[in-house]
Write a protein that holds these residues in place. Structure first.
Motif, mmCIF file in Angstrom:
data_model
loop_
_atom_site.group_PDB
_atom_site.id
_atom_site.type_symbol
_atom_site.label_atom_id
_atom_site.label_comp_id
_atom_site.label_asym_id
_atom_site.label_seq_id
_atom_site.Cartn_x
_atom_site.Cartn_y
_atom_site.Cartn_z
ATOM 1 N N ARG A 96 3.570 5.283 -16.221
ATOM 2 C CA ARG A 96 3.231 4.217 -15.271
ATOM 3 C C ARG A 96 3.507 4.670 -13.833
ATOM 4 O O ARG A 96 2.770 4.335 -12.916
ATOM 5 C CB ARG A 96 4.035 2.953 -15.601
ATOM 6 C CG ARG A 96 3.745 1.789 -14.675
ATOM 7 C CD ARG A 96 4.560 0.578 -15.037
ATOM 8 N NE ARG A 96 5.986 0.813 -14.830
ATOM 9 C CZ ARG A 96 6.944 -0.035 -15.193
ATOM 10 N NH1 ARG A 96 6.634 -1.171 -15.795
ATOM 11 N NH2 ARG A 96 8.206 0.242 -14.968
ATOM 12 N N ARG B 272 2.328 1.938 -3.486
ATOM 13 C CA ARG B 272 1.376 2.465 -4.480
ATOM 14 C C ARG B 272 1.345 3.988 -4.470
ATOM 15 O O ARG B 272 0.844 4.612 -5.396
ATOM 16 C CB ARG B 272 -0.035 1.923 -4.188
ATOM 17 C CG ARG B 272 -0.138 0.454 -4.497
ATOM 18 C CD ARG B 272 -1.469 -0.113 -4.118
ATOM 19 N NE ARG B 272 -1.371 -1.572 -4.092
ATOM 20 C CZ ARG B 272 -2.384 -2.369 -3.802
ATOM 21 N NH1 ARG B 272 -3.557 -1.853 -3.505
ATOM 22 N NH2 ARG B 272 -2.221 -3.673 -3.806
ATOM 23 N N GLU C 153 -4.026 -2.262 -12.297
ATOM 24 C CA GLU C 153 -4.558 -3.620 -12.093
ATOM 25 C C GLU C 153 -4.112 -4.140 -10.733
ATOM 26 O O GLU C 153 -4.867 -4.777 -10.008
ATOM 27 C CB GLU C 153 -4.039 -4.568 -13.183
ATOM 28 C CG GLU C 153 -4.840 -4.507 -14.471
ATOM 29 C CD GLU C 153 -4.206 -5.317 -15.584
ATOM 30 O OE1 GLU C 153 -3.319 -6.146 -15.289
ATOM 31 O OE2 GLU C 153 -4.591 -5.107 -16.744
ATOM 32 N N ILE C 154 -2.852 -3.867 -10.423
ATOM 33 C CA ILE C 154 -2.278 -4.286 -9.154
ATOM 34 C C ILE C 154 -3.069 -3.722 -7.975
ATOM 35 O O ILE C 154 -3.233 -4.371 -6.953
ATOM 36 C CB ILE C 154 -0.797 -3.847 -9.096
ATOM 37 C CG1 ILE C 154 0.030 -4.796 -9.946
ATOM 38 C CG2 ILE C 154 -0.278 -3.768 -7.676
ATOM 39 C CD1 ILE C 154 1.437 -4.329 -10.177
ATOM 40 N N PHE D 46 -1.105 -1.871 -15.916
ATOM 41 C CA PHE D 46 -0.652 -2.896 -14.966
ATOM 42 C C PHE D 46 -0.549 -2.318 -13.547
ATOM 43 O O PHE D 46 -0.939 -2.974 -12.572
ATOM 44 C CB PHE D 46 0.696 -3.438 -15.433
ATOM 45 C CG PHE D 46 1.186 -4.613 -14.655
ATOM 46 C CD1 PHE D 46 0.359 -5.704 -14.406
ATOM 47 C CD2 PHE D 46 2.490 -4.647 -14.163
ATOM 48 C CE1 PHE D 46 0.822 -6.805 -13.694
ATOM 49 C CE2 PHE D 46 2.961 -5.741 -13.447
ATOM 50 C CZ PHE D 46 2.126 -6.813 -13.204
ATOM 51 N N ALA D 47 -0.059 -1.079 -13.436
ATOM 52 C CA ALA D 47 0.087 -0.456 -12.121
ATOM 53 C C ALA D 47 -1.270 -0.316 -11.429
ATOM 54 O O ALA D 47 -1.363 -0.392 -10.208
ATOM 55 C CB ALA D 47 0.744 0.915 -12.258
ATOM 56 N N ILE E 231 -9.336 2.031 -14.965
ATOM 57 C CA ILE E 231 -7.998 1.727 -15.462
ATOM 58 C C ILE E 231 -7.796 2.375 -16.819
ATOM 59 O O ILE E 231 -6.788 3.021 -17.090
ATOM 60 C CB ILE E 231 -7.784 0.199 -15.542
ATOM 61 C CG1 ILE E 231 -7.695 -0.412 -14.146
ATOM 62 C CG2 ILE E 231 -6.538 -0.134 -16.358
ATOM 63 C CD1 ILE E 231 -7.587 -1.906 -14.106
ATOM 64 N N GLY F 275 -6.173 -3.160 -8.039
ATOM 65 C CA GLY F 275 -7.527 -3.708 -8.047
ATOM 66 C C GLY F 275 -8.585 -2.742 -8.535
ATOM 67 O O GLY F 275 -9.746 -2.845 -8.154
ATOM 68 N N LEU F 276 -8.206 -1.793 -9.402
ATOM 69 C CA LEU F 276 -9.203 -0.860 -9.934
ATOM 70 C C LEU F 276 -10.093 -1.535 -10.982
ATOM 71 O O LEU F 276 -9.729 -2.571 -11.529
ATOM 72 C CB LEU F 276 -8.494 0.348 -10.567
ATOM 73 C CG LEU F 276 -8.379 1.584 -9.673
ATOM 74 C CD1 LEU F 276 -7.514 1.281 -8.474
ATOM 75 C CD2 LEU F 276 -7.817 2.750 -10.452
ATOM 76 N N SER F 277 -11.223 -0.911 -11.263
ATOM 77 C CA SER F 277 -12.134 -1.467 -12.257
ATOM 78 C C SER F 277 -11.633 -1.138 -13.664
ATOM 79 O O SER F 277 -10.847 -0.204 -13.853
ATOM 80 C CB SER F 277 -13.532 -0.896 -12.077
ATOM 81 O OG SER F 277 -13.544 0.432 -12.547
ATOM 82 N N GLY F 278 -12.108 -1.907 -14.639
ATOM 83 C CA GLY F 278 -11.652 -1.757 -16.015
ATOM 84 C C GLY F 278 -11.822 -0.351 -16.560
ATOM 85 O O GLY F 278 -10.955 0.172 -17.253
ATOM 86 N N LEU G 281 0.835 -1.205 0.000
ATOM 87 C CA LEU G 281 0.000 0.000 0.000
ATOM 88 C C LEU G 281 0.869 1.253 0.000
ATOM 89 O O LEU G 281 0.552 2.237 -0.669
ATOM 90 C CB LEU G 281 -0.934 -0.018 1.216
ATOM 91 C CG LEU G 281 -1.919 -1.182 1.200
ATOM 92 C CD1 LEU G 281 -2.714 -1.239 2.499
ATOM 93 C CD2 LEU G 281 -2.883 -1.055 0.015
#
Ligand SMILES: Nc1ncnc2c1ncn2[C@@H]1O[C@H](COP(=O)(O)OP(=O)(O)OP(=O)(O)O)[C@@H](O)[C@H]1O
Ligand SMILES: [Mg+2]
Lengths: 226, 295
Positions: free
Chosen positions: A150, A79, A105-106, A102-103, A114, A108-111, A76
């Motif tokens: 990124r 990030r 996705e790690i 990818f950063a 992202i 856990g954000l929604s599509g 955490l």
């Protein structure tokens, strides 16, 4: 926002990479960390990202002592920190967009989030048009821009760059360092470790010089050579 | 955990399976063999126990008293037998009843007993039933040491043999299954190790970007579980198809052969076989992660 107190790092084999380093960086500052090869620049950045632990001393980031972070808290914490490297560290089998995504996705954000945020980050570094290219299809300067996108896609409080221009020609180096300065203008604290005199002298920002693991100079609007 | 994350886990897992297709295949095959042997052994053991259970009612001990010894107190003796460990019931069968039973068995040819009936040569007997089939030999042997009895008869060794076979099957089964199970876990470990190795750059980057342990580990756990489940599913299907076709053939050709057919238990057994493969897979990947993915 960043404070180091008497930080010493001794690697296994009694290799003293940093000895008794103390300094403070305020929010919104832009700092160059300079010094010859082996001076301890990368080690210092690794201590801030919690890749390494100091042998002695404490490190405060936004008032929190990161030396005491528990294993679960480290992801955490990371990030909220952006990292840029000399070798870009992009995943070759992912497009520029996917590398930035990818950063997120790690995290856990929604599509949808992202997609929006990744495209925005690519826009900020001027790479939106080449979002679908793979790293092998990009020039060094372009690849580093994607890596910066990124690093900032998560709106970090602190952006760390380790020799970000080490693999680039002078023209691209200046473009990259200007991009980092732009990001700094928008409020992000930036620390750049480098032994590239060109970019340090071009920007004239605060310079912290390391020699054999010790701070030998810390001046505002400094040049590469003291 | 968002849908995105889950799809990332699965995408990475399957990419990895195909990247190391040879080792993946080897893992699946070894799990398949392990679960196949396990399945066959379990079915054999289930059927042997089932047979022993079915025979239980027929498995009784006859203890024949010495003829002519009138001093025996049948009541006291009955209590003495009841006190033995493993004995469920004791029934005294006077010689008259014994003769009647023989007559019943002979049916219309009972007339051959004509002369004998007046001076019944049969001894009085006890019919003893045990709580569990495996107690029969033990109780039988104890009864044989009683001075009151001339002979003690039980199962003619059927129970003993059946139980011996079951025990041997269990020992042999446990041995060979442990061996193959161990091999399966080892192979999955190797597969996952290679997967970790080929993704080490991505893992390193993910860590810097703030990936949690779970985020890094999940694709590998899914990969191992998938390999385990694939092997065990194929094995369970093969064992199930084999067993059901055996049941079909047996009920036509050898209807007297008792085979275990409880649908619910069989389904549960096959499901457990599949599950065991999954556990081998999870175990292999977790062991490998703990060994090769240091934090
Ligand atoms: N993981 C490690 N184990 C042991 N020693 C290390 C390790 N990392 C760095 N060192 C040593 O610590 C010292 C400082 O290294 P560091 O990488 O911080 O220097 P640097 O200033 O970044 O140099 P460069 O400009 O070449 O990147 C060097 O002597 C190096 O050999
Ligand atoms: Mg360095």
């Amino acid at each position: 926002m960043l404070q180091l107190f008497n930080v010493t790092k001794i690697y296994p084999g009694s290799i003293k990479a940093l000895s008794d380093v103390s300094f403070k960086v305020n929010k919104g500052e832009f700092v160059f960390l300079v010094g010859n090869s082996g001076a301890g620049k990368s080690t210092l950045l690794k201590l801030i990202t919690r890749e390494e632990l100091p042998t002695h001393g404490q490190i405060l980031v936004n008032g929190k002592n990161i030396v005491r972070l528990r294993g679960r808290e480290i992801p955490l914490y990371r990030r909220r920190i952006g990292m840029v490297f000399q070798d870009f560290r992009l995943l070759p089998n992912k497009t520029a967009f996917e590398n930035v995504a990818f950063a997120l996705e790690i995290c856990g954000l929604s599509g949808k989030q992202i997609k929006e945020r990744s495209l925005y980050a690519l826009e900020r570094v001027g790479m939106a048009k080449k979002a679908d290219r793979f790293p092998a299809e990009l020039s060094g300067g372009e690849a580093q821009r994607v890596a910066i996108a990124r690093a900032i896609v998560n709106n970090p409080i602190l952006l760390l760059a380790d020799e970000p221009t080490g693999n680039l020609d002078p023209e691209n180096s200046l473009a990259i360092i200007n991009l980092l300065k732009e990001i700094n203008y928008s409020g992000t604290t930036v620390i750049v470790a480098t032994h590239d005199a060109l970019i340090v002298d071009a920007l004239r920002q605060r310079v912290i010089a390391l020699k054999d693991g010790k701070i030998v100079r810390d001046e505002e609007s400094g040049a590469y050579a003291g | 955990m968002s849908l995105n994350t889950v799809s990332y886990y699965f995408k990475e897992a399957f990419k990895s399976i195909f990247r190391n297709s040879f080792l993946s295949l080897a893992s699946v095959v070894v799990v398949f063999i392990t679960i196949f042997i396990l399945g066959v052994a379990v079915l054999l053991i289930i059927n042997a126990s089932y047979l022993a259970d079915t025979l239980q009612n027929q498995l009784e001990i006859y203890a024949y008293l010495k003829t002519g010894d009138v001093s025996i107190d049948t009541r006291a003796l009955e209590d003495k037998i009841k006190a033995l460990e493993g004995v469920a019931s004791v029934k005294f069968i006077p010689k008259e009843e014994g003769l009647r039973k023989i007559k019943e068995k002979l049916g219309d040819r009972a007339d051959i007993l004509a002369g004998i009936e007046e001076r019944n040569p049969l001894p009085d007997a006890y019919l003893i039933k045990t709580k569990r089939p495996e107690d029969v030999p033990m109780v039988g042997k104890k009864l044989a040491t009683f001075p009151e009895f001339e002979t003690v008869k039980y199962g003619q060794g059927v129970v003993e043999k059946l139980l011996q076979v079951t025990t041997m099957l269990k020992i042999f089964g446990v041995g060979i299954i442990s061996l193959f199970g161990f091999g399966a876990v080892l192979l999955i470990m190797t597969t996952i190790r290679l997967a970790i190795f080929s993704r080490r750059k991505e893992i390193e980057i993910a860590r810097i970007l703030g990936a949690t342990n779970w985020f890094v580990r999940m694709p590998f756990i899914i990969e191992g579980t998938f390999l385990g489940l694939t092997g065990s599913l194929l094995a369970a299907v093969l064992v199930a198809v084999g067993y059901y076709s055996l049941l079909l053939k047996v009920s036509k050709a050898l209807p007297f052969l008792v085979l275990f057919r409880d649908q619910q238990w069989l389904t549960l057994t096959f499901a457990a076989l599949v599950g065991t493969g999954g556990i081998l897979g999870v175990l292999g990947s977790i062991l490998s992660l703990n060994k090769y993915l240091k934090f």
